[in-house]
Design an enzyme around this catalytic site. Structure first.
Site, PDB file in Angstrom:
ATOM      1  CG  MET A  39      -1.733  -1.230   1.407  1.00 26.93           C
ATOM      2  SD  MET A  39      -2.890  -1.039   2.777  1.00 26.93           S
ATOM      3  CE  MET A  39      -3.527  -2.710   2.916  1.00 26.93           C
ATOM      4  CG  HIS A  70      -3.659  -6.907  -3.151  1.00 27.70           C
ATOM      5  ND1 HIS A  70      -4.628  -6.910  -2.178  1.00 27.70           N
ATOM      6  CD2 HIS A  70      -4.151  -6.160  -4.174  1.00 27.70           C
ATOM      7  CE1 HIS A  70      -5.665  -6.198  -2.600  1.00 27.70           C
ATOM      8  NE2 HIS A  70      -5.384  -5.713  -3.798  1.00 27.70           N
ATOM      9  CG  MET A  72      -4.270  -2.667  -2.524  1.00 30.98           C
ATOM     10  SD  MET A  72      -4.742  -3.194  -0.878  1.00 30.98           S
ATOM     11  CE  MET A  72      -3.376  -4.262  -0.485  1.00 30.98           C
TER      12      MET A  72
HETATM   13  C1  DX5 Z   1      -7.095  -5.335   2.468  1.00 30.52           C
HETATM   14  C2  DX5 Z   1      -6.063  -6.338   2.022  1.00 30.52           C
HETATM   15  C3  DX5 Z   1      -6.331  -7.709   2.499  1.00 30.52           C
HETATM   16  C4  DX5 Z   1      -6.407  -7.859   4.004  1.00 30.52           C
HETATM   17  C5  DX5 Z   1      -7.278  -9.030   4.299  1.00 30.52           C
HETATM   18  O1  DX5 Z   1      -6.959  -4.196   1.728  1.00 30.52           O
HETATM   19  O2  DX5 Z   1      -5.978  -6.381   0.628  1.00 30.52           O
HETATM   20  O3  DX5 Z   1      -5.431  -8.647   1.928  1.00 30.52           O
HETATM   21  O4  DX5 Z   1      -5.178  -8.052   4.632  1.00 30.52           O
HETATM   22  O5  DX5 Z   1      -7.451  -9.139   5.660  1.00 30.52           O
HETATM   23  P1  DX5 Z   1      -8.782  -9.735   6.291  1.00 30.52           P
HETATM   24  O6  DX5 Z   1      -8.866 -11.178   5.840  1.00 30.52           O
HETATM   25  O7  DX5 Z   1      -8.561  -9.582   7.747  1.00 30.52           O
HETATM   26  O8  DX5 Z   1      -9.936  -8.933   5.775  1.00 30.52           O
HETATM   27 ZN    ZN Z   2      -4.872  -8.030  -0.251  1.00 33.78          ZN
END
Ligand code: DX5
Ligand code: ZN
Length: 228
Positions: A39, A70, A72
């Site tokens: 992020m 991931h 973001m």
């Molecule tokens: C949120 C992330 C997720 C998060 C999921 O923006 O992309 O990967 O860590 O965590 P839980 O399963 O606790 O919602």
């Molecule tokens: Zn995620």
């Protein structure tokens, strides 16, 4: 059936000062891959880590664990090469963050990584569909990206069902609020790659939670193959 049930703990909600040992712990508890949340404080209102951390993690956990990044971040183009060099296996970017998904898909492949394409809750699945034949995995977010521990959005399940009906062999991932209470909805809709953060990390028995999630998804896959 080309796809299989795979569980990828999100280490966002773990003790971040022990990220290496937390990743090892998750693999020892039966994780199929690791979902690493990057992020940038701009695309989402939170900040985590970047490729220098991924490079250290790769050294710490060895070559085997599959890293699903991931991303973001705004300008996902910027981190493709550094992430590949750091040891990432899959680069999952958000369609909302780029004006040229086709070019980015090409760059990710040329860097030797698999391609994941993510949509936020407010983005329709039709926006993802034109790229579905060029990607390895579609990620349907089941919370607004940015934080772990949020409530699962069940109203995202029609997106998963539609993708599964249109692209029977595509890997489809769900992320956000997924755990033992919500896995059945995801499995029935057709998701096969399951991200689970707080439900796995904060459990006293992560091994059992991972096994349960995988069993539910595997049974749904088997049922779907018998129904066809
Ligand atoms: C949120 C992330 C997720 C998060 C999921 O923006 O992309 O990967 O860590 O965590 P839980 O399963 O606790 O919602
Ligand atoms: Zn995620």
């Amino acid at each position: 059936m080309a796809y299989s049930a795979r569980i990828g703990p999100s280490i966002l909600s773990s003790d971040l000062s022990c990220l290496g040992s937390e990743c090892v712990r998750m693999m020892e508890c039966g994780a199929d891959y690791l979902h690493l949340d990057v992020m940038d404080g701009h695309f989402v209102p939170n900040l985590t880590f970047g490729h220098p951390m991924v490079e250290c993690l790769r050294k710490s956990v060895g070559r085997d664990p599959f890293f699903d990044m991931h991303m973001m971040v705004s300008r996902p183009e910027q981190w493709v090469k550094p992430m590949a060099a750091a040891g990432a296996n899959q680069y999952t970017f958000h369609i909302e963050a780029t004006t040229n998904p086709g070019n980015l898909i090409k760059e990710i492949r040329e860097s030797g990584m698999k391609v994941g394409l993510a949509i936020k809750p407010g983005t329709t699945v039709e926006e993802l569909a034109p790229w579905a034949n060029q990607i390895d995995m579609a990620l349907v977010m089941t919370v607004e990206p940015g934080f772990g521990g949020q409530k699962f959005m069940e109203d995202m399940m029609p997106k998963v069902s539609w993708l599964r009906s249109q692209f029977p062999s595509l890997d489809i991932e769900v992320d956000g609020g997924v755990g033992p209470d919500t896995i059945h909805k995801c499995a029935e809709a057709g998701a096969n790659m399951i991200v689970s953060g707080s439900a796995v990390i904060s459990s006293d028995d992560p091994r059992s939670v991972i096994a349960l999630l995988r069993t539910v998804v595997a049974e749904a896959i088997q049922k779907r193959s018998l129904d066809r």
